[in-house]
Design a protein around this motif. Structure first.
Motif, PDB file in Angstrom:
ATOM      1  N   VAL A  94       0.833  -1.208   0.000  1.00 37.32           N
ATOM      2  CA  VAL A  94       0.000   0.000   0.000  1.00 37.32           C
ATOM      3  C   VAL A  94       0.869   1.260   0.000  1.00 37.32           C
ATOM      4  N   SER A  95       1.883   1.293   0.853  1.00 37.59           N
ATOM      5  CA  SER A  95       2.688   2.509   1.016  1.00 37.59           C
ATOM      6  C   SER A  95       3.361   2.921  -0.295  1.00 37.59           C
ATOM      7  N   LEU A  96       4.038   1.982  -0.952  1.00 35.18           N
ATOM      8  CA  LEU A  96       4.741   2.309  -2.190  1.00 35.18           C
ATOM      9  C   LEU A  96       3.769   2.655  -3.311  1.00 35.18           C
ATOM     10  N   SER A  97       2.669   1.923  -3.399  1.00 35.30           N
ATOM     11  CA  SER A  97       1.666   2.212  -4.435  1.00 35.30           C
ATOM     12  C   SER A  97       1.048   3.587  -4.227  1.00 35.30           C
ATOM     13  N   THR A 222      -3.843   1.892   7.222  1.00 38.02           N
ATOM     14  CA  THR A 222      -3.591   3.151   7.932  1.00 38.02           C
ATOM     15  C   THR A 222      -2.486   3.972   7.275  1.00 38.02           C
ATOM     16  N   ALA A 223      -1.703   3.347   6.373  1.00 38.72           N
ATOM     17  CA  ALA A 223      -0.647   4.099   5.681  1.00 38.72           C
ATOM     18  C   ALA A 223      -1.217   5.213   4.824  1.00 38.72           C
ATOM     19  N   LEU A 224      -2.489   5.107   4.429  1.00 37.86           N
ATOM     20  CA  LEU A 224      -3.109   6.113   3.573  1.00 37.86           C
ATOM     21  C   LEU A 224      -3.376   7.428   4.298  1.00 37.86           C
ATOM     22  N   CYS A 225      -3.326   7.414   5.621  1.00 39.31           N
ATOM     23  CA  CYS A 225      -3.662   8.654   6.346  1.00 39.31           C
ATOM     24  C   CYS A 225      -2.727   8.917   7.522  1.00 39.31           C
TER      25      CYS A 225
END
Length: 561
Positions: A94-97, A222-225
């Motif tokens: 998720v983080s890299l994408s 949670t990486a999205l926010c």
């Protein structure tokens, strides 16, 4: 003028933008477009990027599919050498994408993806080093104060790393600061996520795949926010406000990121903490959406060409599409490549969905050969290890020279060197204590001195066979936790949890996986249905592509005649 007419036009325009966003995201992209993305900002040609993001979704799907493949390999082969690969893929999915998505939204062509990746690696490492130094210098036993430490000791090093990279690279536009900050936050988040996945899933001698998946999915969501957006806002503020470090507004934005991080780590119960998570996530997302919206619009307003982005209408999109022959051909239903693309897309989508089903399958908490059990006191742990038997062992027993009937001596020549004194338990004749002594002879007094060096017990098992067990001591943080005899031969190992409890690992050779259980049955049916549907779509669209190609050949032949 009717106000409702203006509202309808606004809704229609927003609908067209969303439709075009998904249309451009999933359409066929050429090799030139991949090349342009990878070399953007490296050739010094400048200009403005007016394309919709599309590469991020392909990267995310690829990582998820690889994640599922390696999970299945470990699940079916128990080869845990692949576990670090699973942890790495789970932490970057998720983080890299998401970082690539933000980079694709960057409107200028003066920032390369290589620079963003270097900022992620170097900034993430530098901020992690500073953070660990701070945590080792400043310690506290208070959970509330520790939350404050976490907020400042993680956000400030990321801010420092972001500013250093911006100064070195001489990037001073607000959106460049936003992307560099996001890259540093992404690097820090990946390092932290890998650590959490390893520590929480490490149940030696095995790795818990269920925990790996749960932590990877939870941390990824949670990486999205969190880290990425918190640091991105700090990078934007540094470049946006004049006088940079001398501007109060920059410190307020930095303090906001620290405050959100502190709230995120407060030691509260699950329910109020869930509300705090939602509030922090909404604040961070709204803050960064506003930054992206106004900064992108500012760049596009300065550009005289029609925009293909989040601030255009359908006519502008269609106009640019007609100017780009390759793009027009990829959206033309009379082109056989159009149908071939959607046939391949159906296969890719089916593969992604099957990967998700596989991940769900691997997340079901069962073990082929191992189980775990956690104990919260030394007494319960010892009772389990000794199969409920209570041994009355004398800790510092002296050798009894008057009770030597059952002694087992060891001699060298005519001199006694070792002796085992066997003592039967007073309450259970099937238990014998073996106190083992070394013997030292004093020639001057002609006396033997006995020193206890080991204690074992001999018991009779359910087969009537006598078995001797060594005494074992287990320590936690340098202190003796318990002493026991390992009569429970199903236990293969144990380790301590972070809160001082002990978890044992149990070998279960009689385990039989019931594949007829509804969980497996429903997953298998869903997997097979997705596979069948994607195969049917691919074959149907391939036939459609062949027919369109044949029709085009016939039309060309008739036009020649």
């Amino acid at each position: 003028m009717d106000l409702t007419e203006g509202d309808d036009n606004h809704k229609t325009k927003a609908r067209n933008v969303v439709t075009e966003f998904f249309r451009q995201t999933f359409r066929s992209h050429t090799g030139d477009e991949y090349s342009e993305l990878l070399t953007r900002g490296m050739r010094g040609d400048g200009g403005v990027n007016k394309k919709y993001p599309w590469a991020y979704i392909r990267l995310f799907a690829l990582i998820v599919i690889l994640f599922a493949i390696y999970l299945l390999i470990v699940r079916f082969t128990s080869n845990e050498l692949l576990t670090p690969t699973i942890m790495t893929l789970g932490s970057i999915s998720v983080s890299l994408s998401f970082l690539i998505f933000l980079y694709e939204l960057y409107p200028k062509k003066d920032l390369s993806i290589m620079l963003v990746c270097l900022a992620m690696l170097i900034g993430g490492a530098l901020s992690t080093i500073i953070t660990q130094v701070l945590f080792n210098v400043f310690t506290t036993d208070s959970k509330w104060l520790f939350s404050v430490f976490v907020g400042f000791f993680e956000e400030l090093p990321k801010a420092i790393s972001t500013i250093l990279i911006l100064v070195v690279t001489r990037k001073n536009s607000p959106l460049a600061g936003f992307i560099i900050g996001a890259a540093v936050g992404c690097g820090f988040s990946i390092v932290e996520d890998m650590g959490y996945i390893f520590v929480m899933s490490n149940e030696m001698p095995v790795m818990n795949l269920t925990t790996i998946i749960e932590v990877a999915v939870g941390r990824g969501a949670t990486a999205l926010c969190t880290h990425i957006l918190w640091t991105a806002a700090i990078g934007w503020a540094y470049c946006h406000f004049s006088r940079h470090l001398a501007n109060v507004a920059f410190y307020l934005i930095t303090l906001l990121s620290c405050g959100l991080h502190i709230c995120w780590d407060l030691p509260l119960d699950s329910l109020p903490l869930a509300f705090i998570y939602v509030a922090c996530g909404v604040i961070a997302c709204v803050e960064c959406l506003l930054i992206l919206h106004f900064e992108r619009r500012k760049v596009f307003n300065e550009n005289p060409l029609p925009n293909v982005g989040l601030y255009v209408n359908e006519n502008a999109v269609n106009q640019l599409a007609k100017q780009d022959n390759l793009k027009e051909r990829s959206l033309d239903k009379s082109n056989p490549k159009y149908w071939r693309h959607w046939g391949l897309f159906s296969v890719a989508l089916g593969t992604f969905l099957m990967a998700v089903i596989s991940i769900i399958y691997c997340s079901i908490p069962f073990r082929e050969t191992y189980g775990t059990e956690t104990f919260y006191s030394p007494e319960s742990f010892v009772d389990y290890m000794q199969n409920g038997l209570d041994f009355d062992v004398e800790e510092y027993r002296a050798y009894n020279a008057h009770d030597t009937a059952n002694d087992v001596p060891e001699t060298v020549g005519n001199r006694l060197t070792r002796v085992t004194q066997r003592v039967t338990d007073k309450n259970n004749e099937n238990i014998v204590y073996n106190y083992k002594y070394t013997v030292s002879h004093d020639d001057f007094s002609n006396r033997d001195y006995f020193f206890l060096y080991s204690t074992t017990v001999t018991t009779t098992n359910e087969l009537g066979i006598s078995v001797e067990y060594e005494r074992e001591d287990v320590y936690n943080d340098g202190l003796k936790y318990a002493s026991f005899f390992r009569l429970n031969n199903s236990v293969t190992g144990f380790n301590f949890t972070s809160n001082g409890n002990i978890t044992v690992f149990i070998y279960n050779p009689a385990f039989v996986r019931d594949l007829s259980d509804w969980k497996y049955t429903s997953l298998f049916i869903t997997f097979a249905s997705i596979f069948g549907a994607s195969l049917v779509c691919y074959v149907s669209l391939s036939i459609k592509s062949w027919r369109v190609k044949k029709l085009c050949s016939m039309e060309n032949a008739s036009s020649v005649k």
